[in-house]
Design a protein around this motif. Structure first.
Motif, PDB file in Angstrom:
ATOM      1  N   UNK A   1       0.920  -1.252   0.011  1.00 16.75           N
ATOM      2  CA  UNK A   1      -0.051  -0.101   0.016  1.00 16.75           C
ATOM      3  C   UNK A   1       0.934   1.298   0.002  1.00 16.75           C
ATOM      4  N   UNK A   2       1.963   1.319   0.892  1.00 15.32           N
ATOM      5  CA  UNK A   2       2.672   2.402   0.632  1.00 15.32           C
ATOM      6  C   UNK A   2       3.446   2.523  -0.616  1.00 15.32           C
ATOM      7  N   UNK A   3       3.852   1.652  -1.163  1.00 13.33           N
ATOM      8  CA  UNK A   3       4.458   1.964  -2.592  1.00 13.33           C
ATOM      9  C   UNK A   3       3.402   2.408  -3.618  1.00 13.33           C
ATOM     10  N   UNK A   4       2.155   1.933  -3.388  1.00 11.46           N
ATOM     11  CA  UNK A   4       1.037   2.305  -4.248  1.00 11.46           C
ATOM     12  C   UNK A   4       0.837   3.786  -4.228  1.00 11.46           C
ATOM     13  N   UNK A   5       1.255   4.281  -3.117  1.00 15.25           N
ATOM     14  CA  UNK A   5       1.229   5.637  -2.727  1.00 15.25           C
ATOM     15  C   UNK A   5       1.986   6.591  -3.523  1.00 15.25           C
ATOM     16  N   UNK A   6       3.005   6.126  -3.961  1.00 15.14           N
ATOM     17  CA  UNK A   6       4.246   6.986  -4.628  1.00 15.14           C
ATOM     18  C   UNK A   6       4.013   7.186  -5.945  1.00 15.14           C
ATOM     19  N   UNK A   7       4.181   8.185  -6.695  1.00 14.04           N
ATOM     20  CA  UNK A   7       3.917   8.628  -7.927  1.00 14.04           C
ATOM     21  C   UNK A   7       5.205   8.294  -8.605  1.00 14.04           C
ATOM     22  N   UNK A   8       5.100   7.839  -9.924  1.00 12.66           N
ATOM     23  CA  UNK A   8       6.515   7.563 -10.659  1.00 12.66           C
ATOM     24  C   UNK A   8       7.460   8.701 -10.502  1.00 12.66           C
ATOM     25  N   UNK A   9       8.913   8.273 -10.190  1.00 12.89           N
ATOM     26  CA  UNK A   9       9.826   9.227  -9.789  1.00 12.89           C
ATOM     27  C   UNK A   9       9.762   9.660  -8.199  1.00 12.89           C
ATOM     28  N   UNK A  10       8.819   9.262  -7.620  1.00 14.94           N
ATOM     29  CA  UNK A  10       8.681   9.965  -6.270  1.00 14.94           C
ATOM     30  C   UNK A  10       9.600   9.088  -5.264  1.00 14.94           C
ATOM     31  N   UNK A  11       9.519   9.711  -3.810  1.00 18.32           N
ATOM     32  CA  UNK A  11      10.440   9.217  -2.855  1.00 18.32           C
ATOM     33  C   UNK A  11       9.379   8.916  -1.872  1.00 18.32           C
ATOM     34  N   UNK A  12       9.800   7.533  -1.507  1.00 10.18           N
ATOM     35  CA  UNK A  12       9.144   6.972  -0.127  1.00 10.18           C
ATOM     36  C   UNK A  12      10.268   6.949   0.948  1.00 10.18           C
ATOM     37  N   UNK A  13      10.089   7.615   2.105  1.00  5.82           N
ATOM     38  CA  UNK A  13      10.815   7.555   3.073  1.00  5.82           C
ATOM     39  C   UNK A  13      10.237   7.089   4.336  1.00  5.82           C
TER      40      UNK A  13
END
Length: 230
Positions: free
Chosen positions: A163-175
């Motif tokens: 679910x967290x990775x699905x929130x990330x737009x292409x080229x986005x950053x997950x911290x």
């Protein structure tokens, strides 16, 4: 390779009990788990700022370090998952005044206090759990700090990671910002987060940034994310 000393894997009894409790809760269906977590955190928030997020030296060091280590680039949509009373969320809104910033938490009591603080127009708070949350669109900066261990282990943690990775737009950053017990590697933390959807370790190697905050001799703060876009 030298063998790891036995004490590296030892954890204090309260930590073990804490993990066992939330691991057991994660065996429930997702909806039932969300109900229990909501009640649990509403109970904790019967008094303002139960974890002293506004005043604790560790928390303030964590926030400042996280902001300092972020890649310097524009962010248009930002989300703070597990935002509690919005201390860090408000910092994000101040740091990125042109961005749309969203704080998400399961505790309506915590969010009432977050909303009560003076805020910028583009800052909003939503009561939802990570598993069922479906926002209108993805985000180019996603935060999740000291939250995942409340979701248990195994399949439920993998579902939360997806679910967290699905929130990330292409080229986005997950911290991800979490205490890391001694003897656990940053790669282990990233493997725990890894899911079938992007970012994947084979395509976007994580940027692992380690920092030892004051007053926390037993662990380190580790930030894991896909790193800056080329």
């Amino acid at each position: 390779m030298l063998p790891r000393p036995p004490e590296a894997d030892r954890q204090p009894l309260p930590d073990l009990l804490h993990r066992a409790l939330f691991k057991a809760v994660s065996l429930l269906p997702p909806r039932s788990q969300a109900v229990l977590l909501r009640r649990y955190f509403n109970w904790w928030h019967r008094s303002p700022d139960p974890w002293r997020l506004r005043t604790d030296d560790y928390e303030q060091h964590k926030y400042a370090t996280t902001l300092r280590l972020l890649p310097a680039r524009p962010y248009h949509r930002i989300i703070d998952v597990g935002c509690s009373e919005g201390v860090f969320t408000h910092m994000l809104a101040t740091r990125y005044p042109d961005a749309e910033v969203t704080g998400v938490d399961v505790s309506e009591r915590a969010l009432d206090r977050a909303r009560a603080r003076p805020a910028r127009e583009r800052l909003t708070f939503t009561c939802a759990d990570l598993i069922s949350y479906t926002p209108p669109g993805a985000f180019d900066l996603v935060f999740c700090a000291e939250t995942l261990y409340y979701l248990g282990r195994g399949e439920r943690l993998r579902l939360a990671s997806a679910r967290l990775t699905e929130l990330v737009a292409p080229g986005g950053l997950l911290t991800l910002v979490h205490p890391l017990a001694r003897g656990r590697t940053p790669l282990h933390l990233h493997q725990r987060h890894d899911a079938d959807s992007a970012p994947r370790r084979d395509r976007d190697p994580p940027a692992v940034l380690r920092d030892r905050p004051p007053g926390r001799a037993r662990g380190e703060m580790t930030i894991v994310g896909p790193g800056p876009c080329p």
